[in-house]
Design an enzyme around this catalytic site. Structure first.
Site, PDB file in Angstrom:
ATOM      1  N   SER A 188       0.808  -1.229   0.000  1.00 55.54           N
ATOM      2  CA  SER A 188       0.000   0.000   0.000  1.00 55.54           C
ATOM      3  C   SER A 188       0.830   1.262   0.000  1.00 55.54           C
ATOM      4  O   SER A 188       0.278   2.358   0.101  1.00 55.54           O
ATOM      5  CB  SER A 188      -0.893   0.035   1.242  1.00 55.54           C
ATOM      6  OG  SER A 188      -1.456  -1.213   1.470  1.00 55.54           O
TER       7      SER A 188
ATOM      8  N   THR B  29      -1.442   2.470   4.203  1.00 52.16           N
ATOM      9  CA  THR B  29      -0.853   3.816   4.204  1.00 52.16           C
ATOM     10  C   THR B  29      -0.078   4.042   5.489  1.00 52.16           C
ATOM     11  O   THR B  29      -0.583   3.763   6.570  1.00 52.16           O
ATOM     12  CB  THR B  29      -2.002   4.841   4.175  1.00 52.16           C
ATOM     13  OG1 THR B  29      -2.703   4.665   2.967  1.00 52.16           O
ATOM     14  CG2 THR B  29      -1.504   6.259   4.319  1.00 52.16           C
TER      15      THR B  29
ATOM     16  N   THR C   2       1.385   6.898   0.489  1.00 45.01           N
ATOM     17  CA  THR C   2       0.508   5.780   0.121  1.00 45.01           C
ATOM     18  C   THR C   2       0.497   5.538  -1.379  1.00 45.01           C
ATOM     19  O   THR C   2       0.798   6.449  -2.163  1.00 45.01           O
ATOM     20  CB  THR C   2      -0.946   6.084   0.581  1.00 45.01           C
ATOM     21  OG1 THR C   2      -1.752   4.924   0.415  1.00 45.01           O
ATOM     22  CG2 THR C   2      -1.569   7.214  -0.213  1.00 45.01           C
TER      23      THR C   2
ATOM     24  N   ARG D 109      -7.465   8.740  -9.662  1.00 44.76           N
ATOM     25  CA  ARG D 109      -8.024   8.910  -8.314  1.00 44.76           C
ATOM     26  C   ARG D 109      -6.934   9.331  -7.307  1.00 44.76           C
ATOM     27  O   ARG D 109      -5.833   8.812  -7.282  1.00 44.76           O
ATOM     28  CB  ARG D 109      -8.654   7.581  -7.869  1.00 44.76           C
ATOM     29  CG  ARG D 109      -9.315   7.634  -6.483  1.00 44.76           C
ATOM     30  CD  ARG D 109      -8.411   7.095  -5.397  1.00 44.76           C
ATOM     31  NE  ARG D 109      -9.091   7.016  -4.101  1.00 44.76           N
ATOM     32  CZ  ARG D 109      -8.459   6.856  -2.951  1.00 44.76           C
ATOM     33  NH1 ARG D 109      -7.146   6.762  -2.913  1.00 44.76           N
ATOM     34  NH2 ARG D 109      -9.134   6.795  -1.818  1.00 44.76           N
ATOM     35  N   VAL D 110      -7.294  10.287  -6.479  1.00 40.49           N
ATOM     36  CA  VAL D 110      -6.431  10.695  -5.367  1.00 40.49           C
ATOM     37  C   VAL D 110      -7.274  10.627  -4.101  1.00 40.49           C
ATOM     38  O   VAL D 110      -8.448  11.009  -4.109  1.00 40.49           O
ATOM     39  CB  VAL D 110      -5.897  12.134  -5.581  1.00 40.49           C
ATOM     40  CG1 VAL D 110      -5.205  12.660  -4.335  1.00 40.49           C
ATOM     41  CG2 VAL D 110      -4.932  12.175  -6.771  1.00 40.49           C
ATOM     42  N   GLY D 111      -6.689  10.123  -3.025  1.00 43.09           N
ATOM     43  CA  GLY D 111      -7.431  10.008  -1.762  1.00 43.09           C
ATOM     44  C   GLY D 111      -7.090  11.119  -0.795  1.00 43.09           C
ATOM     45  O   GLY D 111      -6.684  12.218  -1.184  1.00 43.09           O
ATOM     46  N   ASP D 112      -7.244  10.807   0.483  1.00 35.78           N
ATOM     47  CA  ASP D 112      -7.036  11.807   1.531  1.00 35.78           C
ATOM     48  C   ASP D 112      -5.563  12.052   1.864  1.00 35.78           C
ATOM     49  O   ASP D 112      -5.196  13.127   2.336  1.00 35.78           O
ATOM     50  CB  ASP D 112      -7.716  11.333   2.821  1.00 35.78           C
ATOM     51  CG  ASP D 112      -7.109  10.013   3.310  1.00 35.78           C
ATOM     52  OD1 ASP D 112      -6.950   9.085   2.479  1.00 35.78           O
ATOM     53  OD2 ASP D 112      -6.779   9.904   4.507  1.00 35.78           O
TER      54      ASP D 112
ATOM     55  N   THR E 299      -5.708   6.679   7.928  1.00 37.37           N
ATOM     56  CA  THR E 299      -5.558   5.585   6.978  1.00 37.37           C
ATOM     57  C   THR E 299      -6.960   5.038   6.695  1.00 37.37           C
ATOM     58  O   THR E 299      -7.881   5.257   7.466  1.00 37.37           O
ATOM     59  CB  THR E 299      -4.631   4.482   7.541  1.00 37.37           C
ATOM     60  OG1 THR E 299      -4.516   3.431   6.585  1.00 37.37           O
ATOM     61  CG2 THR E 299      -5.165   3.905   8.837  1.00 37.37           C
ATOM     62  N   GLY E 300      -7.087   4.344   5.586  1.00 35.96           N
ATOM     63  CA  GLY E 300      -8.391   3.772   5.255  1.00 35.96           C
ATOM     64  C   GLY E 300      -9.033   4.493   4.090  1.00 35.96           C
ATOM     65  O   GLY E 300      -8.351   5.121   3.274  1.00 35.96           O
TER      66      GLY E 300
ATOM     67  N   GLY F  85     -10.104   6.884   1.876  1.00 38.69           N
ATOM     68  CA  GLY F  85      -9.803   8.301   1.771  1.00 38.69           C
ATOM     69  C   GLY F  85     -11.005   9.165   1.452  1.00 38.69           C
ATOM     70  O   GLY F  85     -11.117  10.296   1.940  1.00 38.69           O
TER      71      GLY F  85
HETATM   72  N1  ASP Z   1      -6.166   6.532   2.765  1.00 36.90           N
HETATM   73  C1  ASP Z   1      -5.596   5.971   1.565  1.00 36.90           C
HETATM   74  C2  ASP Z   1      -6.337   6.504   0.381  1.00 36.90           C
HETATM   75  O1  ASP Z   1      -7.543   6.632   0.437  1.00 36.90           O
HETATM   76  C3  ASP Z   1      -5.626   4.493   1.478  1.00 36.90           C
HETATM   77  C4  ASP Z   1      -5.484   3.675   2.704  1.00 36.90           C
HETATM   78  O2  ASP Z   1      -5.057   4.154   3.756  1.00 36.90           O
HETATM   79  O3  ASP Z   1      -5.828   2.487   2.654  1.00 36.90           O
HETATM   80  O4  ASP Z   1      -5.722   6.694  -0.641  1.00 36.90           O
END
Ligand code: ASP
Length: 332
Positions: free
Chosen positions: A89, A191, A209, A219-222, A242-243, A245
């Site tokens: 990840s 992450t 991450t 795609r871009v997350g948090d 984490t998780g 986003g």
């Molecule tokens: N938070 C990260 C994202 O959404 C991914 C993750 O932590 O699993 O890109």
């Protein structure tokens, strides 16, 4: 739940913290109850990171023990996970998007509130260092995609193929069904978000991450977004996520946690409140995704909370590098 064992030599020096080289086995270590500290005693230096990332926290601790800044510590700590091809990840070896491209996001924030981020970067492993370069060497705070990559090469970063054989194999397997279903906890790794307080008492943070596996291209997350994946206020503390986003972004989770701490909540209370807000807004959907937060305040008190069981975090303080199981919302 598969976990990695680790051996870590903690060489502790002059600062009067527990001496000697210790070997810490992390197997089953998530049974530890929590990493709370007394509010009266400022704990420093200290490092906290998402998931079972003892090698990363050990590196950061080493930097801090040698008198390095929290900023250097979080950068170098995160680089350990970026280089670890067994972490699916983060960095090299991260799982790709639907088209088979590994794209990385990272951000870093220092004690003065400076911030640098890169998003959707291909072919460069140490995007956390690239984010720091954006912060320190450009008039901007965010660079994305090809522009970030070009800037990286200008700064001397190496071009590398980030898709390892095992990530490629996993992606090919995924393509057989092409079903997009984010995994709730990836082998206790994901992450890496890291927060540190150095010997001067200054706080910095970093987050890096490869984002959600098999995401749509673009795609871009948090994680690289200030206030969502990471936020630091040197007067108050810091938080990182984490998780899923998309859910963290909608509540600006890390900023929220720091603001809740400013209002007097402990890091633990603040993390719990941030998770509860996400759950409340999501209706029943929270059953299908994970979000985990960690936080630290100026006194070195720490907190962590997540939606589903098995998020863990690693704390290196007072000479001990330990992994803790986070408390969680969904007891059903
Ligand atoms: N938070 C990260 C994202 O959404 C991914 C993750 O932590 O699993 O890109």
């Amino acid at each position: 739940m598969k976990r990695r064992k680790f051996l870590q030599n903690a060489s502790l020096s002059s600062l009067g913290v527990v001496a000697s080289a210790s070997v810490i086995g992390c197997k089953n270590s998530t049974k530890n109850k929590g990493a709370y500290t007394s509010g009266n005693l400022a704990i420093k230096p200290i490092v906290i990171a998402t998931w079972e990332t003892p090698n990363a926290t050990a590196k950061a601790w080493e930097v801090l023990q040698n008198g390095g800044t929290a900023l250097d510590a979080v950068e170098q700590g995160c680089m350990i996970e970026e280089a670890d091809v067994k972490n699916f990840s983060v960095g090299k070896g991260g799982l790709p998007d639907r088209d088979g491209n590994v794209t990385l996001d990272a951000c870093i924030m220092d004690k003065d509130g400076n911030y640098g981020a890169v998003m959707y970067v291909q072919n460069i492993t140490h995007v956390i260092s690239l984010a720091r370069k954006v912060m320190e060497k450009t008039p901007h705070v965010i660079l994305t995609g090809k522009g970030a990559e070009k800037f990286g090469y200008e700064q001397g970063f190496k071009k590398e193929n980030l898709l390892t054989e095992s990530s490629k194999k996993a992606w090919k397997k995924w393509k057989e069904t092409s079903q997009y279903k984010p995994i709730i906890n990836i082998e206790n790794h994901d992450t890496i978000g890291m927060l540190a307080i150095d010997t001067k008492g200054d706080i910095s943070g970093a987050c890096t991450t490869s984002g959600l596996a098999y995401k749509m291209a673009g795609r871009v997350g948090d994680s690289p977004i200030i206030g969502s994946g990471l936020f630091i206020d040197n007067e108050i503390g810091g938080a990182t996520a984490t998780g899923m986003g998309e859910e963290v972004l909608k509540t600006v989770g890390s900023f929220l946690i720091v603001e809740l701490m400013r209002q007097g909540k402990t890091p633990q209370e603040a993390c719990e409140e941030a998770v509860r807000r996400i759950v409340k807004k999501s209706g029943d959907r929270f059953k299908d995704f994970q979000v985990g937060f960690i936080a630290i305040n100026k006194q070195g008190e720490t907190g962590a909370y997540c939606i589903h069981e098995w998020f863990s975090y690693t704390v290196y303080k007072q000479g001990e590098n330990k992994n803790y199981k986070s408390s969680f919302y969904n007891k059903a």
